[in-house]
Design a protein around this motif. Structure first.
Motif, PDB file in Angstrom:
ATOM      1  N   ILE A  32      11.468  -3.718  13.001  1.00 55.65           N
ATOM      2  CA  ILE A  32      10.436  -4.041  12.014  1.00 55.65           C
ATOM      3  C   ILE A  32      10.211  -2.847  11.092  1.00 55.65           C
ATOM      4  N   GLY A  33      10.126  -3.128   9.799  1.00 55.93           N
ATOM      5  CA  GLY A  33       9.802  -2.099   8.816  1.00 55.93           C
ATOM      6  C   GLY A  33       8.466  -2.385   8.156  1.00 55.93           C
ATOM      7  N   ILE A  34       7.785  -1.336   7.715  1.00 56.11           N
ATOM      8  CA  ILE A  34       6.483  -1.459   7.063  1.00 56.11           C
ATOM      9  C   ILE A  34       6.567  -0.909   5.644  1.00 56.11           C
ATOM     10  N   ARG A  62      10.187  -3.891  17.635  1.00 61.05           N
ATOM     11  CA  ARG A  62       9.678  -2.529  17.507  1.00 61.05           C
ATOM     12  C   ARG A  62       9.600  -2.140  16.037  1.00 61.05           C
ATOM     13  N   VAL A  63       8.474  -1.525  15.661  1.00 60.26           N
ATOM     14  CA  VAL A  63       8.365  -0.934  14.327  1.00 60.26           C
ATOM     15  C   VAL A  63       9.143   0.369  14.347  1.00 60.26           C
ATOM     16  N   VAL A  64      10.178   0.467  13.492  1.00 59.83           N
ATOM     17  CA  VAL A  64      11.061   1.632  13.535  1.00 59.83           C
ATOM     18  C   VAL A  64      10.990   2.493  12.283  1.00 59.83           C
ATOM     19  N   ALA A  65      10.509   1.932  11.158  1.00 61.41           N
ATOM     20  CA  ALA A  65      10.509   2.701   9.913  1.00 61.41           C
ATOM     21  C   ALA A  65       9.393   2.215   9.007  1.00 61.41           C
ATOM     22  N   ALA A  66       8.923   3.101   8.122  1.00 59.55           N
ATOM     23  CA  ALA A  66       7.855   2.751   7.189  1.00 59.55           C
ATOM     24  C   ALA A  66       8.023   3.520   5.891  1.00 59.55           C
ATOM     25  N   TYR A  67       7.682   2.856   4.790  1.00 60.44           N
ATOM     26  CA  TYR A  67       7.631   3.479   3.469  1.00 60.44           C
ATOM     27  C   TYR A  67       6.158   3.629   3.095  1.00 60.44           C
ATOM     28  N   PRO A  68       5.665   4.852   2.838  1.00 62.00           N
ATOM     29  CA  PRO A  68       4.216   5.070   2.693  1.00 62.00           C
ATOM     30  C   PRO A  68       3.559   4.355   1.532  1.00 62.00           C
ATOM     31  N   GLY A  69       4.166   4.376   0.337  1.00 64.18           N
ATOM     32  CA  GLY A  69       3.541   3.753  -0.824  1.00 64.18           C
ATOM     33  C   GLY A  69       2.231   4.423  -1.185  1.00 64.18           C
ATOM     34  N   GLY A  70       1.238   3.617  -1.578  1.00 62.23           N
ATOM     35  CA  GLY A  70      -0.064   4.145  -1.978  1.00 62.23           C
ATOM     36  C   GLY A  70      -0.302   3.961  -3.467  1.00 62.23           C
ATOM     37  N   SER A  71      -1.581   3.819  -3.850  1.00 64.92           N
ATOM     38  CA  SER A  71      -1.969   3.614  -5.250  1.00 64.92           C
ATOM     39  C   SER A  71      -2.949   4.695  -5.673  1.00 64.92           C
ATOM     40  N   VAL A  93       7.733   6.260  14.667  1.00 63.25           N
ATOM     41  CA  VAL A  93       8.212   5.541  13.489  1.00 63.25           C
ATOM     42  C   VAL A  93       8.760   6.526  12.471  1.00 63.25           C
ATOM     43  N   GLU A  94       9.942   6.254  11.930  1.00 64.39           N
ATOM     44  CA  GLU A  94      10.537   7.091  10.885  1.00 64.39           C
ATOM     45  C   GLU A  94       9.879   6.780   9.538  1.00 64.39           C
ATOM     46  N   ILE A  95       9.467   7.803   8.818  1.00 65.58           N
ATOM     47  CA  ILE A  95       8.896   7.630   7.483  1.00 65.58           C
ATOM     48  C   ILE A  95       9.994   7.894   6.456  1.00 65.58           C
ATOM     49  N   VAL A  96      10.252   6.894   5.608  1.00 66.78           N
ATOM     50  CA  VAL A  96      11.337   6.997   4.629  1.00 66.78           C
ATOM     51  C   VAL A  96      10.758   7.093   3.226  1.00 66.78           C
ATOM     52  N   ASP A  97      11.603   7.483   2.270  1.00 60.44           N
ATOM     53  CA  ASP A  97      11.095   7.765   0.923  1.00 60.44           C
ATOM     54  C   ASP A  97      11.335   6.663  -0.091  1.00 60.44           C
TER      55      ASP A  97
END
Length: 345
Positions: A32-34, A62-71, A93-97
Motif C-alpha cells: 500500500i502506498g500513501i 502493508r503500507v510500504v511507501a508514502a509521498y508527503p505532499g502538503g499545501s 514506511v519509506e518516504i519518497v519524493d
C-alpha cells in the motif's frame, strides 16, 4: 414541480461504471502506498495495516511507501507534513519524493491529502498506472473535479471509491434495515462543519454529516435549500419520493456526529462516530476484491448536494436542483478541456 432525473444522464460519455474485479492473491503481500501526509488518518490507517495479526482482515497488507505532499496555503496541511512523515518512518514506511516513485513501489494507493484541490492531478498518474485507490474526503476540491476523477477511473477501468468513516460507523450503518426503525421516512443528520476558504463550505468538514445523511436516506435527492449563519448551517434536501432529509452543520458547541432517524415504526437517534477501523476494514476488502463498497453515483450525488447548498447560500436560500449544479460542473470541465486542447470523452 421538480422532475425526476438521473445525475449520470447528464454526464455524457459515461457508458459504464463497472470496474475490473480481479482479486488479489491471498499469499502475496499487497503493498500500500500513501499520497499526502497531512492528516491524522495517515498514521492511524498505517498502524491498523502494519500491526495486524495474521488472522485479521488486514493480514497480507502493508503500507510500504508514502509521498508527503502538503499545501502551503492551508496551515492545517503544511504544518503537519513533517511530523506525520517522521511518524511513518518510525513505522517502517519509506518516504519518497514523487508520486511516480511511489507508484513503482506499491500495488494500491490511499489518497490522503486533505486538500481536495490537489486530488485530480495526484490521481491522474495513479489511474494511468492502473492502481486501485481509496480517496479520502473530500474526493475533490470542486464538483467538476470529482466528476472528472470518476470519469477517468471508469474510462481506464481502475477501481476506486471515496467515503467518510461515518458511513461505516456501526451505530449509523446499523440503522438501515433495523426492524425497530422500519422504513426510513426522513433523517436529521448533524456534524461539525468548520470552513476552509479554498473549498466549498461543506466539502471540508460538513462532508461527514452529509455522508451520514446519505447513508441513512440513500441516493435520490433532487433539490437543496440552505440557511447559513456564523455558527450554523441548516441544509434541507427533498428526495424524489417526497422524503425530506436535513443536515445541520455546527461551528459552536459539542464536536459530535449523528442523526435523528424517522422510521415507519419508530423515531430513534443513531449512534455516533465509531472509530476508523470499520472504514479501514472496508478499504481492505476493496483492495482484495476490487469491488467498491460505495458507488461513484452515490459519492457524486453527495458532492452535488453540497455544491447545491453553496449555490443556495449564494442565492439567499433559494432551492437549487442538483441537476443544475451537475450540468454547470460538466460544462466547466468541457470548457477547461477545450482551453487545454483536450477533448471530453
Amino acid at each position: 414541480m421538480i422532475r425526476h432525473f438521473s445525475l449520470f444522464a447528464l454526464l455524457a460519455g459515461w457508458t459504464t461504471l463497472s470496474f475490473c474485479s480481479t482479486v488479489a492473491r491471498a499469499d502475496e503481500l499487497l503493498r500500500i502506498g500513501i499520497i499526502g501526509c497531512d492528516t491524522s488518518h495517515v498514521p492511524v490507517f498505517t498502524k491498523v495495516f502494519n500491526n495486524a495479526k495474521a488472522e485479521s482482515e488486514f493480514a497480507g497488507m502493508r503500507v510500504v511507501a508514502a509521498y508527503p505532499g502538503g499545501s502551503d496555503d492551508i496551515p492545517d496541511s503544511i504544518g503537519r507534513v513533517a511530523g506525520y512523515s517522521d511518524e511513518l518512518r518510525g513505522l517502517g514506511v519509506e518516504i519518497v519524493d514523487s508520486i511516480p516513485a511511489l507508484l513503482q513501489r506499491v500495488d494500491v494507493v490511499l489518497v490522503e491529502s486533505i486538500d481536495g484541490r490537489k486530488h485530480l492531478e495526484q490521481i491522474r498518474p495513479v489511474i494511468e498506472a492502473g492502481k486501485p485507490l481509496f480517496i479520502d474526503k473530500p474526493v475533490a476540491g470542486t464538483l467538476a473535479d470529482a466528476i472528472e476523477i470518476f470519469r477517468l477511473a471508469a474510462e481506464k477501468q481502475v477501481p476506486c471509491f471515496s467515503s467518510s468513516s461515518l458511513r461505516f460507523s456501526p451505530g449509523i450503518a446499523g440503522m438501515v434495515g433495523d426492524p425497530k426503525v422500519g422504513d426510513i421516512l426522513g433523517v436529521d443528520a448533524f456534524s461539525p462543519c468548520s470552513l476552509e476558504p479554498h473549498h466549498p463550505d461543506l466539502f471540508w468538514y460538513g462532508v461527514h454529516g452529509v455522508e451520514i445523511l446519505f447513508t441513512l436516506m440513500g441516493p435520490g435527492c433532487q433539490s437543496v435549500s440552505r440557511t447559513h449563519t456564523n455558527d450554523t448551517d441548516e441544509v434541507v434536501g427533498v428526495w424524489k419520493d417526497g422524503r425530506v432529509g436535513t443536515f445541520r452543520g455546527m461551528r459552536n458547541g459539542p464536536h459530535s456526529y449523528g442523526a435523528m432517524v424517522y422510521g415507519s415504526k419508530a423515531i430513534l437517534p443513531s449512534g455516533g462516530f465509531g472509530g476508523y477501523e470499520p472504514l479501514v476494514v472496508e478499504i481492505a476488502k476493496f483492495f482484495r476484491t476490487r469491488k467498491p463498497p460505495v458507488s461513484a453515483e452515490t459519492t457524486l450525488e453527495m458532492f452535488a448536494f453540497m455544491e447545491a447548498a453553496d449555490e443556495s447560500k449564494r442565492q439567499g436560500g433559494k432551492p437549487i436542483a442538483l441537476a443544475e449544479v451537475v450540468a454547470a460542473a460538466k460544462q466547466a470541465t468541457a470548457h477547461a478541456q477545450s482551453a487545454t486542447g483536450a477533448t471530453t470523452k
